[in-house]
Design an enzyme around this catalytic site. Structure first.
Site, PDB file in Angstrom:
ATOM      1  N   ILE A   1       2.042   8.229  12.151  1.00 40.63           N
ATOM      2  CA  ILE A   1       2.908   7.174  11.631  1.00 40.63           C
ATOM      3  C   ILE A   1       2.966   7.189  10.106  1.00 40.63           C
ATOM      4  CG2 ILE A   1       3.266   4.669  11.553  1.00 40.63           C
ATOM      5  CD1 ILE A   1       2.027   4.589  14.384  1.00 40.63           C
TER       6      ILE A   1
ATOM      7  N   PRO B   1      10.427   3.896   4.592  1.00 39.13           N
ATOM      8  CA  PRO B   1      11.719   3.475   4.065  1.00 39.13           C
ATOM      9  C   PRO B   1      12.236   2.228   4.749  1.00 39.13           C
ATOM     10  CG  PRO B   1      11.985   5.356   5.529  1.00 39.13           C
ATOM     11  CD  PRO B   1      10.511   5.163   5.343  1.00 39.13           C
TER      12      PRO B   1
ATOM     13  N   CYS C   1       0.833  -1.197   0.000  1.00 43.43           N
ATOM     14  CA  CYS C   1       0.000   0.000   0.000  1.00 43.43           C
ATOM     15  C   CYS C   1       0.872   1.254   0.000  1.00 43.43           C
ATOM     16  CB  CYS C   1      -0.906   0.015   1.229  1.00 43.43           C
ATOM     17  SG  CYS C   1      -2.056  -1.372   1.326  1.00 43.43           S
TER      18      CYS C   1
END
Length: 420
Positions: free
Chosen positions: A329, A122, A116
């Site tokens: 987040i 990263p 997604c």
């Protein structure tokens, strides 16, 4: 093109059983590569991510037997070879093969992961950990090779995670399980899925201590053996069904739930005034009356899970008043907002926050799932709405929610999957 059609407005009733945790099983399957014997997993969800992982294992030379929710994997034939790029690129959790292949062969050659699109996620933390353990990183076209010198055994190391990361914590555990020496992970993520992976590794003969705390210690061993393991219940699926039951149910029991994995989520529901009864391994959600708005701010476990803010959003639209959602987040986890607005919701993104006003009566509309949890939100919204809702891009939904069409139909929903 496949799509989901929902004729909404029907109150749902009955029971639904939560499946095994997606976020566990996508790490457990790659972890099995580390074993020198057959490993059996029970409680495996019927989702496309699992189908893809099975195919990857088989392409690499492993053998897999599947019987309902039971998966038997023999990894002894797995070869040291480049990963199948097509499946790898479509599956973000493919990065768990980095750690397991490094632990087994001292190198991993894989395509860069997909999944997604939720903004920056990263893999720098993963790579930093592998480098601390003696590996080097090489980019070769669309692939990446992570390798120790001459395929030597990876080394134990002391690693501090600059950011709390579930993926990097698990991947480091996988690489460290058969490493030469001790590995210490500081600022480790604490999610239940990390404990689940550590439990499997320990049952295979690994020496992992501290999973579920901020410091995890792994004493490397030379070999791991086969075992049998029960996957924990999916707390995100459970939360999604609980929110759905509160939004459109007239008495729904959600079974196979671990309350302790959902405490922050349940606290927010209680603050809204949601009426429910918590049992030993189930939660019964009553038909609701008036609800109060709440503000939500996601944070790493044991805080409010980012994976639950989207599935909860349609329920928030039933509350009388104004509230906001801040996802600390994943900054791009707002793609469900314009789709809900298309259905008549008073909701928008302002200054990086989702702001909503309720109550809102939704109307059916054509909408598109942009990611897994946004898709779950749209399913709930479609069930709440007057009229017909058509959801496209449903592959996102099917990769994370086991038997969702059947489960909702059994509760009385008018929902079907259409193959165009």
């Amino acid at each position: 093109m496949r799509k989901i059609i929902i004729n909404g407005g029907k109150k749902l009733q009955g029971e639904v059983t939560v499946s095994g945790a997606k976020n566990s099983v996508v790490a457990l399957i790659p972890a099995i590569i580390l074993s020198d014997g057959v490993v059996t997993l029970d409680g495996v969800p019927a989702i496309s991510d699992v189908d893809n992982l099975i195919e990857i294992i088989e392409v690499m030379g492993g053998s897999v037997k599947r019987d309902g929710e039971t998966l038997e994997i023999d990894p002894r034939g797995v070869k040291d070879m480049p990963m199948p790029f097509g499946k790898i690129n479509s599956l973000r959790a493919s990065y768990y093969f980095y750690g397991s292949l490094l632990g087994r062969y001292g190198q991993a050659i894989v395509g860069l992961p997909g999944g997604c699109d939720l903004g920056p996620r990263p893999i720098d933390l993963h790579l930093k950990a592998f480098e601390a353990m003696g590996a080097s990183i090489f980019y070769e076209g669309e692939a990446m090779r992570i390798a120790t010198d001459a395929g030597q055994r990876i080394k134990g190391a002391h690693i501090y995670m600059d950011t709390v990361s579930v993926g990097a914590t698990i991947n480091t555990m996988l690489a460290a399980a058969k490493a030469d020496g001790r590995t210490v992970i500081e600022n480790a993520a604490r999610e239940p899925e990390i404990i689940d992976v550590a439990t499997l590794l320990n049952n295979m003969g690994a020496r992992v201590r501290g999973a579920g705390t901020e410091v995890i210690t792994i004493e490397g061993v030379e070999s791991l053996h086969g075992t049998r393991h029960q996957v924990i219940p999916d707390r995100i699926e459970a939360g999604s069904y609980i929110a759905m039951a509160a939004a459109i149910g007239k008495g729904i029991k959600i079974k196979n739930v671990l309350y302790e994995h959902l405490e922050s989520f349940i606290c927010k529901l209680e603050a809204m005034g949601v009426r429910m009864t918590v049992e030993e391994d189930a939660i019964f959600v009553e038909e609701q009356g008036d609800l109060k708005p709440v503000d939500i701010k996601t944070s790493p476990y044991p805080g409010f899970a980012t994976d639950l803010q989207q599935p909860m959003t349609p329920l928030l639209l039933k509350a009388s008043g104004r509230g906001k959602i801040i996802d600390t987040i994943y900054e791009k986890r707002v793609n469900h907002v314009p789709e809900l607005a298309r259905m008549g919701a008073d909701i928008q993104v302002l200054g990086g926050q989702i702001v909503y006003n309720g109550p809102t009566q939704l109307s059916g509309a054509p909408v598109k799932a942009s990611d897994l949890r946004a898709g779950a939100a749209l399913v709930t919204a479609g069930l709440m709405a007057d009229g017909q809702t058509e959801i496209t891009n449903i592959e996102f939904i099917l990769r994370g929610y086991s038997n969702i069409i059947e489960n909702l139909s059994d509760l009385g929903a008018d929902i079907r999957l259409i193959e165009d």
